[in-house]
Motif scaffolding. Structure first.
Motif, PDB file in Angstrom:
ATOM      1  N   PHE A   1      32.489  45.324  40.810  1.00  0.00           N
ATOM      2  CA  PHE A   1      33.600  44.475  40.371  1.00  0.00           C
ATOM      3  C   PHE A   1      34.574  45.159  39.403  1.00  0.00           C
ATOM      4  O   PHE A   1      35.529  44.531  38.951  1.00  0.00           O
ATOM      5  CB  PHE A   1      33.047  43.205  39.703  1.00  0.00           C
ATOM      6  CG  PHE A   1      32.123  42.419  40.585  1.00  0.00           C
ATOM      7  CD1 PHE A   1      32.608  41.700  41.666  1.00  0.00           C
ATOM      8  CD2 PHE A   1      30.751  42.429  40.357  1.00  0.00           C
ATOM      9  CE1 PHE A   1      31.754  40.984  42.486  1.00  0.00           C
ATOM     10  CE2 PHE A   1      29.884  41.725  41.174  1.00  0.00           C
ATOM     11  CZ  PHE A   1      30.384  40.996  42.246  1.00  0.00           C
ATOM     12  N   GLY A   2      34.323  46.434  39.084  1.00  0.00           N
ATOM     13  CA  GLY A   2      35.180  47.133  38.129  1.00  0.00           C
ATOM     14  C   GLY A   2      36.615  47.321  38.583  1.00  0.00           C
ATOM     15  O   GLY A   2      37.494  47.636  37.780  1.00  0.00           O
ATOM     16  N   LYS A   3      36.883  47.090  39.853  1.00  0.00           N
ATOM     17  CA  LYS A   3      38.234  47.289  40.394  1.00  0.00           C
ATOM     18  C   LYS A   3      39.193  46.165  39.989  1.00  0.00           C
ATOM     19  O   LYS A   3      40.425  46.319  40.076  1.00  0.00           O
ATOM     20  CB  LYS A   3      38.168  47.357  41.923  1.00  0.00           C
ATOM     21  CG  LYS A   3      37.617  46.081  42.543  1.00  0.00           C
ATOM     22  CD  LYS A   3      37.419  46.207  44.051  1.00  0.00           C
ATOM     23  CE  LYS A   3      36.804  44.929  44.612  1.00  0.00           C
ATOM     24  NZ  LYS A   3      36.532  45.029  46.062  1.00  0.00           N
ATOM     25  N   TYR A   4      38.664  45.031  39.562  1.00  0.00           N
ATOM     26  CA  TYR A   4      39.520  43.884  39.251  1.00  0.00           C
ATOM     27  C   TYR A   4      40.304  44.115  37.952  1.00  0.00           C
ATOM     28  O   TYR A   4      39.746  44.556  36.946  1.00  0.00           O
ATOM     29  CB  TYR A   4      38.690  42.604  39.128  1.00  0.00           C
ATOM     30  CG  TYR A   4      38.198  42.076  40.454  1.00  0.00           C
ATOM     31  CD1 TYR A   4      38.993  41.230  41.218  1.00  0.00           C
ATOM     32  CD2 TYR A   4      36.943  42.428  40.945  1.00  0.00           C
ATOM     33  CE1 TYR A   4      38.548  40.736  42.444  1.00  0.00           C
ATOM     34  CE2 TYR A   4      36.486  41.950  42.169  1.00  0.00           C
ATOM     35  CZ  TYR A   4      37.295  41.101  42.907  1.00  0.00           C
ATOM     36  OH  TYR A   4      36.854  40.627  44.127  1.00  0.00           O
ATOM     37  N   ASN A   5      41.589  43.772  37.972  1.00  0.00           N
ATOM     38  CA  ASN A   5      42.447  43.956  36.800  1.00  0.00           C
ATOM     39  C   ASN A   5      42.117  43.018  35.651  1.00  0.00           C
ATOM     40  O   ASN A   5      42.498  43.277  34.509  1.00  0.00           O
ATOM     41  CB  ASN A   5      43.925  43.770  37.188  1.00  0.00           C
ATOM     42  CG  ASN A   5      44.497  44.999  37.865  1.00  0.00           C
ATOM     43  OD1 ASN A   5      44.176  46.126  37.492  1.00  0.00           O
ATOM     44  ND2 ASN A   5      45.337  44.790  38.868  1.00  0.00           N
ATOM     45  N   ASN A   6      41.432  41.915  35.949  1.00  0.00           N
ATOM     46  CA  ASN A   6      41.096  40.966  34.887  1.00  0.00           C
ATOM     47  C   ASN A   6      39.688  41.188  34.328  1.00  0.00           C
ATOM     48  O   ASN A   6      39.141  40.329  33.644  1.00  0.00           O
ATOM     49  CB  ASN A   6      41.259  39.521  35.369  1.00  0.00           C
ATOM     50  CG  ASN A   6      40.549  39.254  36.683  1.00  0.00           C
ATOM     51  OD1 ASN A   6      40.086  40.165  37.349  1.00  0.00           O
ATOM     52  ND2 ASN A   6      40.478  37.983  37.067  1.00  0.00           N
ATOM     53  N   PHE A   7      39.101  42.345  34.615  1.00  0.00           N
ATOM     54  CA  PHE A   7      37.788  42.726  34.070  1.00  0.00           C
ATOM     55  C   PHE A   7      38.000  43.836  33.040  1.00  0.00           C
ATOM     56  O   PHE A   7      38.411  44.938  33.368  1.00  0.00           O
ATOM     57  CB  PHE A   7      36.877  43.196  35.210  1.00  0.00           C
ATOM     58  CG  PHE A   7      35.522  43.696  34.771  1.00  0.00           C
ATOM     59  CD1 PHE A   7      34.996  43.412  33.520  1.00  0.00           C
ATOM     60  CD2 PHE A   7      34.746  44.460  35.638  1.00  0.00           C
ATOM     61  CE1 PHE A   7      33.751  43.877  33.121  1.00  0.00           C
ATOM     62  CE2 PHE A   7      33.493  44.929  35.260  1.00  0.00           C
ATOM     63  CZ  PHE A   7      33.001  44.636  34.004  1.00  0.00           C
ATOM     64  N   HIS A   8      37.710  43.506  31.784  1.00  0.00           N
ATOM     65  CA  HIS A   8      37.840  44.474  30.689  1.00  0.00           C
ATOM     66  C   HIS A   8      36.452  44.875  30.194  1.00  0.00           C
ATOM     67  O   HIS A   8      35.627  44.011  29.883  1.00  0.00           O
ATOM     68  CB  HIS A   8      38.625  43.859  29.527  1.00  0.00           C
ATOM     69  CG  HIS A   8      40.019  43.453  29.874  1.00  0.00           C
ATOM     70  ND1 HIS A   8      41.119  44.235  29.588  1.00  0.00           N
ATOM     71  CD2 HIS A   8      40.492  42.338  30.504  1.00  0.00           C
ATOM     72  CE1 HIS A   8      42.209  43.621  30.012  1.00  0.00           C
ATOM     73  NE2 HIS A   8      41.868  42.466  30.569  1.00  0.00           N
ATOM     74  N   LEU A   9      36.210  46.168  30.107  1.00  0.00           N
ATOM     75  CA  LEU A   9      34.933  46.681  29.610  1.00  0.00           C
ATOM     76  C   LEU A   9      35.170  47.459  28.324  1.00  0.00           C
ATOM     77  O   LEU A   9      35.960  48.413  28.299  1.00  0.00           O
ATOM     78  CB  LEU A   9      34.275  47.590  30.649  1.00  0.00           C
ATOM     79  CG  LEU A   9      32.961  48.263  30.223  1.00  0.00           C
ATOM     80  CD1 LEU A   9      31.865  47.211  30.017  1.00  0.00           C
ATOM     81  CD2 LEU A   9      32.528  49.297  31.256  1.00  0.00           C
ATOM     82  N   ILE A  10      34.485  47.060  27.258  1.00  0.00           N
ATOM     83  CA  ILE A  10      34.640  47.712  25.953  1.00  0.00           C
ATOM     84  C   ILE A  10      33.293  48.280  25.520  1.00  0.00           C
ATOM     85  O   ILE A  10      32.273  47.585  25.538  1.00  0.00           O
ATOM     86  CB  ILE A  10      35.159  46.713  24.902  1.00  0.00           C
ATOM     87  CG1 ILE A  10      36.547  46.215  25.312  1.00  0.00           C
ATOM     88  CG2 ILE A  10      35.202  47.351  23.517  1.00  0.00           C
ATOM     89  CD1 ILE A  10      37.080  45.089  24.443  1.00  0.00           C
ATOM     90  N   GLY A  11      33.293  49.561  25.142  1.00  0.00           N
ATOM     91  CA  GLY A  11      32.040  50.192  24.722  1.00  0.00           C
ATOM     92  C   GLY A  11      32.267  51.582  24.173  1.00  0.00           C
ATOM     93  O   GLY A  11      33.339  51.907  23.678  1.00  0.00           O
ATOM     94  N   GLY A  12      31.217  52.411  24.274  1.00  0.00           N
ATOM     95  CA  GLY A  12      31.277  53.764  23.741  1.00  0.00           C
ATOM     96  C   GLY A  12      30.585  53.860  22.399  1.00  0.00           C
ATOM     97  O   GLY A  12      29.822  52.965  22.003  1.00  0.00           O
ATOM     98  N   LYS A  13      30.872  54.949  21.674  1.00  0.00           N
ATOM     99  CA  LYS A  13      30.245  55.173  20.373  1.00  0.00           C
ATOM    100  C   LYS A  13      31.271  55.605  19.341  1.00  0.00           C
ATOM    101  O   LYS A  13      32.123  56.436  19.605  1.00  0.00           O
ATOM    102  CB  LYS A  13      29.148  56.236  20.479  1.00  0.00           C
ATOM    103  CG  LYS A  13      27.864  55.742  21.122  1.00  0.00           C
ATOM    104  CD  LYS A  13      26.763  56.768  21.006  1.00  0.00           C
ATOM    105  CE  LYS A  13      25.452  56.227  21.572  1.00  0.00           C
ATOM    106  NZ  LYS A  13      24.349  57.208  21.445  1.00  0.00           N
TER     107      LYS A  13
END
Length: 424
Positions: A384-396
């Motif tokens: 589902f990562g292709k959708y423009n309304n999906f925001h993923l926040i992470g990292g270090k």
């Protein structure tokens, strides 16, 4: 090492920024979304982790113990996997071990665990790895559900004892009502500050905030009350505290002028949907379902209800869990909804399906704080990562994971540079 990301459609929106600017942009983005017309929050077990052990840690302590009851649980884990394909085991193995296994099993993708055990009987290294895999099992809820289904088909004292042992062991890890952790711990402070910021950005006239959680603890309840937020978990404010799904539809309004054309809400409010149950939910032998904050039930016929162990009660097999999941789906389908997911690693396919099906709605906004390298979230992103309304926040940020609850609260919602953002 510092690497923070805010990904949308596989593109990192803050890759060209310095660290402080990355944090500022994340903070501004989240604060703006807290004013969403329909705000929904999903709280997973990761938010309570310092006060409530993760299921994976509880299971690890059970599966590595030599005691008989614990060995029975390990045997049930083996049986649970019996007819499943070995794809999760392949994920567990390193590349060299996968190669070793593929030489023994030509049609490796479709083979089941029961067939695998037959094929590797004389291979000590692969047998050791398979045992390690079984002992790494962490999905208590799925195992309970599977064992309970087996018990529904045929009675078994061994299976019944295993269910009770697993359920009791798990419940003992959850702080009971009035436990000091609820008002004097880092976890309680994080929850308190989190809801302070959530409701600081909303007015009484805004729609109620929908809070969904798989957690059985009471940190959400304590934090909402400290912040003077009215909320309901679906139970009537009566002596019996019985469940009624309609409780989620009510608002507290000003009725001083009876000729008003429109009632005016006078409190900031929330609906708290505990979709897997709660440490203070009970059922009795008659199937009566209620909420109680007593420290311990004196009536042995009463038991704490957590999903899915309630399945043995036909009276509660449909309610309240089916109703809560239906509300979860309905609330996300409301116009202009933003769902913020924290502390959830996407292990539950039922929940994942409800979330993902709304990504097709252009006015739905999904914000996930998570680690893109974790197995279950990685699968979700792949699909589902292709959708423009999906925001993923992470990292270090140095060595601090950005998706952890304490970092979100103290470094994104509450931070020194927030004053500049609020003054813009």
């Amino acid at each position: 090492m510092t690497h923070i990301y805010h990904k949308r459609a596989d593109k990192n929106l803050i890759s060209d920024c310095e660290l402080n600017e990355q944090k500022q942009k994340l903070s501004k983005f989240i604060i703006e979304n807290l004013s969403s017309p329909n705000l929904a929050i999903f709280i997973g077990s990761g938010c309570s982790v310092k006060a409530v052990p993760l299921m994976s840690n509880t299971m690890k302590s059970i599966l590595t113990s030599p005691k008989k009851e614990n060995k029975d649980i390990l045997n049930n884990v083996r049986k649970y996997y019996n007819n499943k394909t070995i794809s999760p085991f392949l994920e567990f193995l390193k590349e060299k071990e996968q190669t070793e296994l593929s030489t023994l099993l030509p049609s490796i993708d479709s083979i089941t665990f029961s067939k695998l055990e037959e094929k590797i009987k004389g291979n000590d290294s692969l047998n050791t790895k398979l045992n390690e895999f079984y002992k790494s099992f962490s999905d208590i809820e799925s195992l309970l559900n599977w064992m309970q289904s087996g018990l529904n088909y045929s009675s078994s004292d061994t299976l019944s004892n295993s269910i009770n042992f697993l359920k009791t062991t798990f419940i003992e890890t959850i702080p009971k009502f009035s436990n000091e952790k609820y008002y004097n711990s880092d976890v309680s402070n994080n929850y308190r500050k989190f809801y302070q910021k959530i409701f600081e950005n909303r007015d009484c006239i805004n729609s109620k905030v929908s809070i969904f959680t798989t957690n059985y603890d009471l940190f959400n309840e304590y934090a909402l009350e400290v912040n003077d937020i009215s909320y309901t978990t679906g139970f009537k404010p009566s002596l019996t505290h019985s469940f009624d799904i309609n409780e989620f539809k009510y608002r507290i309004v000003d009725d001083t002028n009876r000729y008003k054309n429109k009632w005016q809400p006078v409190k900031k409010e929330a609906n708290l949907f505990k979709i897997h149950g709660s440490i203070n939910w009970y059922t009795d032998e008659k199937g009566n379902f209620f909420q109680s904050n007593k420290k311990k039930s004196k009536d042995k016929s009463e038991e704490i209800v957590i999903y899915p162990t309630m399945l043995k009660h036909k009276e509660t097999a449909q309610a309240p869990y089916s109703e809560l999941f239906r509300e979860f789906s309905n609330r996300l389908q409301e116009k202009n909804t933003t769902l913020i997911v924290i502390g959830y690693g996407f292990p539950d396919e039922h929940i994942n399906t409800i979330i993902s099906q709304n990504l097709r709605n252009p006015d739905f906004n999904l914000i996930v704080f998570g680690n893109e390298e974790e197995y279950n979230l990685k699968r979700f992103i792949k699909e589902f990562g292709k959708y423009n309304n999906f925001h993923l926040i992470g990292g270090k940020d140095t060595q601090k994971p950005v998706h952890h609850f304490d970092y979100i609260v103290n470094n994104i919602l509450f931070a020194k540079y927030m004053e500049d953002i609020n003054n813009e």
